[in-house]
Design a protein around this motif. Structure first.
Motif, PDB file in Angstrom:
ATOM      1  N   TRP A 125       0.817  -1.215   0.000  1.00  0.00           N
ATOM      2  CA  TRP A 125       0.000   0.000   0.000  1.00  0.00           C
ATOM      3  C   TRP A 125       0.848   1.260   0.000  1.00  0.00           C
ATOM      4  CZ3 TRP A 125       0.282   3.853   3.530  1.00  0.00           C
ATOM      5  CH2 TRP A 125       0.931   3.583   4.737  1.00  0.00           C
ATOM      6  N   ALA A 126       1.999   1.231   0.711  1.00  0.00           N
ATOM      7  CA  ALA A 126       2.816   2.450   0.819  1.00  0.00           C
ATOM      8  C   ALA A 126       3.377   2.856  -0.540  1.00  0.00           C
ATOM      9  CB  ALA A 126       3.942   2.223   1.820  1.00  0.00           C
ATOM     10  N   LYS A 127       3.870   1.880  -1.308  1.00  0.00           N
ATOM     11  CA  LYS A 127       4.431   2.218  -2.621  1.00  0.00           C
ATOM     12  C   LYS A 127       3.343   2.610  -3.604  1.00  0.00           C
ATOM     13  CE  LYS A 127       8.784  -0.299  -2.329  1.00  0.00           C
ATOM     14  NZ  LYS A 127       9.607  -1.415  -2.853  1.00  0.00           N
ATOM     15  N   VAL A 128       2.181   1.958  -3.514  1.00  0.00           N
ATOM     16  CA  VAL A 128       1.063   2.356  -4.376  1.00  0.00           C
ATOM     17  C   VAL A 128       0.652   3.795  -4.056  1.00  0.00           C
ATOM     18  CG1 VAL A 128      -1.348   1.919  -4.940  1.00  0.00           C
ATOM     19  CG2 VAL A 128       0.249   0.005  -4.737  1.00  0.00           C
ATOM     20  N   ALA A 129       0.553   4.116  -2.764  1.00  0.00           N
ATOM     21  CA  ALA A 129       0.208   5.488  -2.374  1.00  0.00           C
ATOM     22  C   ALA A 129       1.294   6.467  -2.788  1.00  0.00           C
ATOM     23  CB  ALA A 129      -0.007   5.553  -0.856  1.00  0.00           C
ATOM     24  N   ALA A 130       2.580   6.053  -2.670  1.00  0.00           N
ATOM     25  CA  ALA A 130       3.683   6.915  -3.080  1.00  0.00           C
ATOM     26  C   ALA A 130       3.643   7.173  -4.577  1.00  0.00           C
ATOM     27  CB  ALA A 130       5.018   6.275  -2.687  1.00  0.00           C
ATOM     28  N   LEU A 131       3.329   6.147  -5.348  1.00  0.00           N
ATOM     29  CA  LEU A 131       3.209   6.313  -6.793  1.00  0.00           C
ATOM     30  C   LEU A 131       2.100   7.292  -7.135  1.00  0.00           C
ATOM     31  CD1 LEU A 131       3.615   2.611  -8.013  1.00  0.00           C
ATOM     32  CD2 LEU A 131       5.159   4.511  -8.516  1.00  0.00           C
ATOM     33  N   ALA A 132       0.951   7.145  -6.464  1.00  0.00           N
ATOM     34  CA  ALA A 132      -0.174   8.033  -6.738  1.00  0.00           C
ATOM     35  C   ALA A 132       0.148   9.473  -6.361  1.00  0.00           C
ATOM     36  CB  ALA A 132      -1.407   7.543  -5.976  1.00  0.00           C
ATOM     37  N   LEU A 133       0.740   9.661  -5.175  1.00  0.00           N
ATOM     38  CA  LEU A 133       1.091  11.016  -4.736  1.00  0.00           C
ATOM     39  C   LEU A 133       2.170  11.634  -5.622  1.00  0.00           C
ATOM     40  CD1 LEU A 133       1.107  10.471  -0.870  1.00  0.00           C
ATOM     41  CD2 LEU A 133      -0.346  12.095  -2.109  1.00  0.00           C
ATOM     42  N   GLY A 134       3.175  10.820  -5.968  1.00  0.00           N
ATOM     43  CA  GLY A 134       4.245  11.335  -6.817  1.00  0.00           C
ATOM     44  C   GLY A 134       3.748  11.728  -8.188  1.00  0.00           C
ATOM     45  N   THR A 135       2.890  10.892  -8.773  1.00  0.00           N
ATOM     46  CA  THR A 135       2.341  11.211 -10.083  1.00  0.00           C
ATOM     47  C   THR A 135       1.477  12.460 -10.025  1.00  0.00           C
ATOM     48  OG1 THR A 135       2.358   8.859 -10.657  1.00  0.00           O
ATOM     49  CG2 THR A 135       0.995  10.306 -12.008  1.00  0.00           C
ATOM     50  N   LEU A 136       0.651  12.571  -8.982  1.00  0.00           N
ATOM     51  CA  LEU A 136      -0.171  13.765  -8.804  1.00  0.00           C
ATOM     52  C   LEU A 136       0.705  14.997  -8.622  1.00  0.00           C
ATOM     53  CD1 LEU A 136      -2.849  15.224  -8.307  1.00  0.00           C
ATOM     54  CD2 LEU A 136      -2.709  14.521  -5.905  1.00  0.00           C
ATOM     55  N   GLY A 137       1.774  14.865  -7.843  1.00  0.00           N
ATOM     56  CA  GLY A 137       2.657  15.997  -7.618  1.00  0.00           C
ATOM     57  C   GLY A 137       3.325  16.478  -8.877  1.00  0.00           C
ATOM     58  N   VAL A 138       3.826  15.536  -9.681  1.00  0.00           N
ATOM     59  CA  VAL A 138       4.472  15.920 -10.933  1.00  0.00           C
ATOM     60  C   VAL A 138       3.467  16.570 -11.873  1.00  0.00           C
ATOM     61  CG1 VAL A 138       5.611  15.017 -12.990  1.00  0.00           C
ATOM     62  CG2 VAL A 138       6.302  14.220 -10.743  1.00  0.00           C
ATOM     63  N   ALA A 139       2.244  16.029 -11.920  1.00  0.00           N
ATOM     64  CA  ALA A 139       1.218  16.619 -12.775  1.00  0.00           C
ATOM     65  C   ALA A 139       0.884  18.044 -12.328  1.00  0.00           C
ATOM     66  CB  ALA A 139      -0.032  15.749 -12.751  1.00  0.00           C
TER      67      ALA A 139
END
Length: 296
Positions: A122-136
């Motif tokens: 869950w942590a890496k999935v959440a990190a991926l989602a947050l990171g992608t949102l942040g870059v966008a």
């Protein structure tokens, strides 16, 4: 200092160096063509790392059976990343390019799951989602016009992100049987060679027209983002899971944006600060120590 702590420190240095390259490369490309700038800087970086390797007593000799994989890693980690990303900037704005380029951690995490069996969790999935949102948030312009040129640039950057991620994952599964700095030297040198050949046929580098500031940008790219950062990147990759190392690179666009605000005068608004919060939180989740296993 533990292996993990050392890896995270090396990853932080990598992000600082790679992040600094965005605003400085933007300034440098006003004076030098993209492939030529990357190729010549890559050769200088390879020479510097090679000298450091020899000073440390490392051999630069490559066993015959390693040459195939040396070329593979050079093409994935250097030629594809620098070449496709630089070419894409001919058709895309830097912000549009970064949206696609920094999807690399997403592909690395997925490829590490498929190839290496690294659990997502869950942590890496959440990190991926947050990171992608942040870059966008960080790089998405207010209006995006889509045309054939932008599609071509997007495909090039997607290829760069995928191939760099693949190189990181393969390096974890079957690393080069070379001393660390020797491996970096050969990857930088061989990976810059195709860029040099293409640049020689297509571009014209006018060294006499390069300003003192341009020389400074060029030399920093050779020493920092290529020389130091590739050494610290591969050092981090040896000590951390491939997906964690890749997620840590999401700090790069944060450094690039803050650097652009300082050097180029780009404004920082709510989207920049929101992206900073998303990415920092995502990286914190990605690099958190794994939970201790209960003892029986």
């Amino acid at each position: 200092m533990t292996q993990r702590s050392t890896g995270l420190l090396l990853l932080f240095v990598t992000a600082l160096c790679w992040g600094s390259n965005w605003p400085l490369l933007k300034l440098l490309l006003a004076e030098m063509p993209p492939l030529g700038a990357r190729a010549y800087a890559g050769f200088i970086a390879a020479a510097l790392v090679g000298v450091i390797a020899l000073a440390r007593g490392e051999s630069l000799a490559v066993p015959r059976e390693q040459w195939g994989r040396v070329w593979l890693f050079a093409l994935l980690n250097v030629t594809a990343w620098m070449g496709f990303a630089s070419m894409a900037l001919l058709w895309l704005a830097a912000g549009e390019a970064a949206i696609i380029a920094y999807t690399m951690p997403v592909w690395a995490a997925l490829l590490a799951w498929l190839i290496l069996g690294e659990p997502l969790g869950w942590a890496k999935v959440a990190a991926l989602a947050l990171g992608t949102l942040g870059v966008a948030l960080l790089f998405t312009p207010q209006e995006v016009a889509i045309g054939p040129d932008k599609v071509l640039g997007g495909v090039m950057l997607l290829a760069a992100a995928l191939l760099f991620a693949l190189g990181a994952v393969i390096a974890k599964r079957k690393p080069l049987a070379l001393p660390p700095l020797s491996a970096v030297t050969w990857q930088l040198g061989l990976g810059s060679l195709p860029l040099f050949v293409i640049s020689s046929l297509w571009e014209e580098v006018d060294w006499a027209a390069l300003s003192p500031a341009g020389w400074g940008y060029f030399l920093w790219m050779a020493v920092g983002p290529l020389g130091i950062a590739y050494m610290t990147w591969f050092g981090a990759l040896r000590r951390l899971p491939a997906s964690t190392a890749a997620l840590g690179t999401l700090l790069t666009p944060v450094v690039g944006t803050l650097g652009a605000a300082w050097l180029v005068g780009e404004a920082l608004g709510w989207r920049q600060w929101g992206a900073l919060a998303c990415i920092v939180l995502g990286v914190a989740l990605a690099v958190r120590p794994p939970p201790a296993r209960p003892r029986h």
